[in-house]
Design a protein around this motif. Structure first.
Motif, PDB file in Angstrom:
ATOM      1  N   MET A 160       0.850  -1.486  -0.330  1.00 28.70           N
ATOM      2  CA  MET A 160      -0.118   0.038   0.200  1.00 28.70           C
ATOM      3  C   MET A 160       0.744   1.389  -0.148  1.00 28.70           C
ATOM      4  O   MET A 160       1.774   1.467   0.165  1.00 28.70           O
ATOM      5  N   ALA A 161       0.590   1.980  -0.524  1.00 27.79           N
ATOM      6  CA  ALA A 161       1.266   3.350  -0.877  1.00 27.79           C
ATOM      7  C   ALA A 161       0.474   4.655  -0.084  1.00 27.79           C
ATOM      8  O   ALA A 161      -0.696   4.450  -0.171  1.00 27.79           O
ATOM      9  N   ASN A 162       1.133   5.187   0.359  1.00 24.97           N
ATOM     10  CA  ASN A 162       0.740   6.210   1.289  1.00 24.97           C
ATOM     11  C   ASN A 162       1.479   7.854   0.504  1.00 24.97           C
ATOM     12  O   ASN A 162       1.294   8.471   1.286  1.00 24.97           O
TER      13      ASN A 162
ATOM     14  N   ILE B 111       4.538   5.528  -5.146  1.00 26.64           N
ATOM     15  CA  ILE B 111       4.197   4.957  -6.434  1.00 26.64           C
ATOM     16  C   ILE B 111       4.988   5.807  -7.788  1.00 26.64           C
ATOM     17  O   ILE B 111       5.235   4.046  -8.423  1.00 26.64           O
ATOM     18  N   THR B 112       5.776   6.547  -7.512  1.00 29.68           N
ATOM     19  CA  THR B 112       7.014   6.239  -8.507  1.00 29.68           C
ATOM     20  C   THR B 112       8.141   5.209  -7.928  1.00 29.68           C
ATOM     21  O   THR B 112       8.474   5.033  -9.055  1.00 29.68           O
ATOM     22  N   LYS B 113       8.937   5.204  -6.739  1.00 29.80           N
ATOM     23  CA  LYS B 113       9.005   3.878  -6.976  1.00 29.80           C
ATOM     24  C   LYS B 113       8.508   2.750  -7.070  1.00 29.80           C
ATOM     25  O   LYS B 113      10.102   1.873  -7.223  1.00 29.80           O
ATOM     26  N   GLY B 114       7.867   2.282  -6.696  1.00 23.50           N
ATOM     27  CA  GLY B 114       6.919   1.276  -6.975  1.00 23.50           C
ATOM     28  C   GLY B 114       6.440   0.943  -9.086  1.00 23.50           C
ATOM     29  O   GLY B 114       6.596  -0.327  -8.459  1.00 23.50           O
ATOM     30  N   THR B 115       6.637   1.573  -9.669  1.00 21.58           N
ATOM     31  CA  THR B 115       6.430   0.501 -10.838  1.00 21.58           C
ATOM     32  C   THR B 115       7.247   1.920 -11.650  1.00 21.58           C
ATOM     33  O   THR B 115       8.440   1.857 -11.770  1.00 21.58           O
ATOM     34  N   GLY B 116       7.117   1.619 -13.445  1.00 23.23           N
ATOM     35  CA  GLY B 116       8.080   1.840 -13.965  1.00 23.23           C
ATOM     36  C   GLY B 116       8.855   0.235 -14.265  1.00 23.23           C
ATOM     37  O   GLY B 116       8.663  -0.669 -13.782  1.00 23.23           O
TER      38      GLY B 116
ATOM     39  N   ASN C  91      -4.201 -11.281  -8.877  1.00 24.63           N
ATOM     40  CA  ASN C  91      -3.374 -11.699  -7.896  1.00 24.63           C
ATOM     41  C   ASN C  91      -3.668 -10.247  -7.508  1.00 24.63           C
ATOM     42  O   ASN C  91      -3.297 -10.129  -6.192  1.00 24.63           O
ATOM     43  N   ILE C  92      -4.054  -9.344  -8.154  1.00 19.19           N
ATOM     44  CA  ILE C  92      -4.790  -8.107  -7.694  1.00 19.19           C
ATOM     45  C   ILE C  92      -5.525  -8.169  -6.345  1.00 19.19           C
ATOM     46  O   ILE C  92      -6.631  -8.482  -6.850  1.00 19.19           O
ATOM     47  N   SER C  93      -5.721  -8.197  -4.632  1.00 25.41           N
ATOM     48  CA  SER C  93      -6.999  -8.067  -4.114  1.00 25.41           C
ATOM     49  C   SER C  93      -7.011  -7.276  -3.545  1.00 25.41           C
ATOM     50  O   SER C  93      -8.196  -7.318  -2.098  1.00 25.41           O
ATOM     51  N   GLN C  94      -5.730  -6.307  -3.187  1.00 27.36           N
ATOM     52  CA  GLN C  94      -6.125  -5.194  -2.687  1.00 27.36           C
ATOM     53  C   GLN C  94      -6.686  -3.566  -3.020  1.00 27.36           C
ATOM     54  O   GLN C  94      -5.373  -3.330  -4.476  1.00 27.36           O
ATOM     55  N   PHE C  95      -7.726  -3.177  -2.711  1.00 28.07           N
ATOM     56  CA  PHE C  95      -7.790  -1.468  -3.635  1.00 28.07           C
ATOM     57  C   PHE C  95      -8.061  -0.220  -2.606  1.00 28.07           C
ATOM     58  O   PHE C  95      -8.949  -0.895  -1.242  1.00 28.07           O
ATOM     59  N   SER C  96      -7.763   1.020  -3.694  1.00 28.62           N
ATOM     60  CA  SER C  96      -7.123   1.811  -1.945  1.00 28.62           C
ATOM     61  C   SER C  96      -6.492   3.140  -3.121  1.00 28.62           C
ATOM     62  O   SER C  96      -6.383   3.114  -3.934  1.00 28.62           O
TER      63      SER C  96
END
Length: 257
Positions: free
Chosen positions: A149-151, A156-161, A207-212
């Motif tokens: 989960m991102a806060n 988000i920037t570090k976890g994508t790309g 595999n996506i099970s959580q949404f926020s």
């Protein structure tokens, strides 16, 4: 029955028949009605700024027309007519990409390169389209697919790309939503879009099970500013009472002594 029909016809404003005729007879009728309501909302805002509802005699007519037009738009933009489209640089047209970049209301996009960074691996953009408004996004949302989960946007920037692996991601973070069509205000498309995207992601990526969401709390600043103002006024009153030399009764008694 005939008397009832005549009464209904007499009580139905003529503009309702006009609305239906425009949509039925003209290919761009839906677009025209959306733009018409946009102009109507601007006119209402101008009238409300200059006059109160009690003082301006025509304000209630504008409100009635707006309510009627909004009801018609809700029928013309029912879920069955909306098309969910994923926005990307491989299948989307250049004109649509330019509109997404120009209309984005949450994050600043100065070029298509900035938009491309928002569509790297691990990030997706989905929009609702209407068959009678080809190439015009009604509402669009950006979502990031992450392991945790991102806060913040940094997460988000570090976890994508290059660091992203959508197949292993567990979280879908909605971090931006834009409703560019002002004439569709009050037609609840945003919540419906998020629900559709959730269902789409569950189908494509089990595999996506959580949404926020990372989006701001609606009207939080308005609430915060009101509370701050009330607290400030309260503190002022307390300070006045604290540093007053006499009570109200004593002050009155001391005035003429």
């Amino acid at each position: 029955a005939k008397a009832f029909e005549r009464l209904r016809d007499e009580l139905t404003p003529m503009y309702e028949t006009l609305f239906e005729s425009i949509v039925a007879d003209y290919e761009s009728g839906i677009i025209f009605m959306v733009k018409l309501r946009e102009d109507l909302l601007k006119l209402k805002k101008q009238r409300e700024f200059k006059f109160s509802k009690d003082k301006h005699p025509k304000q209630h007519h504008l409100q009635a027309m707006d309510s009627s037009l909004q009801s018609h738009l809700q029928l013309w933009f029912t879920p069955g007519l909306l098309q969910l489209k994923q926005i990307d640089f491989e299948t989307s047209t250049g004109s649509l990409l330019l509109k997404i970049a120009k209309m984005e209301a949450v994050h600043e996009i100065n070029s298509l390169e900035d938009l491309k960074e928002m569509l790297v691996s691990g990030r997706r953009c989905y929009a609702f389209m209407h068959p009678c408004m080809q190439g015009e996004p009604l509402v669009f949302v950006h979502v990031a697919l992450l392991n945790d989960m991102a806060n913040s946007m940094d997460c988000i920037t570090k976890g994508t790309g290059t660091n992203s692996n959508e197949v292993e991601a567990k979280w879908a973070m909605f971090y931006s939503i834009t409703s560019p069509q002002l004439g569709l205000k009050g037609v609840n498309l945003g919540n419906l879009l998020i629900k559709k995207v959730v269902k789409k992601l569950q189908q494509d990526l089990p595999n996506i099970s959580q949404f926020s969401t990372l989006s701001p709390i609606p009207k939080f600043m308005e609430w915060f500013e009101t509370k701050s103002h009330q607290l400030s006024k309260k503190n002022e009153r307390e300070n006045v009472e604290k540093f007053s030399l006499f009570t109200n009764e004593e002050s009155i008694g001391q005035t003429y002594e």
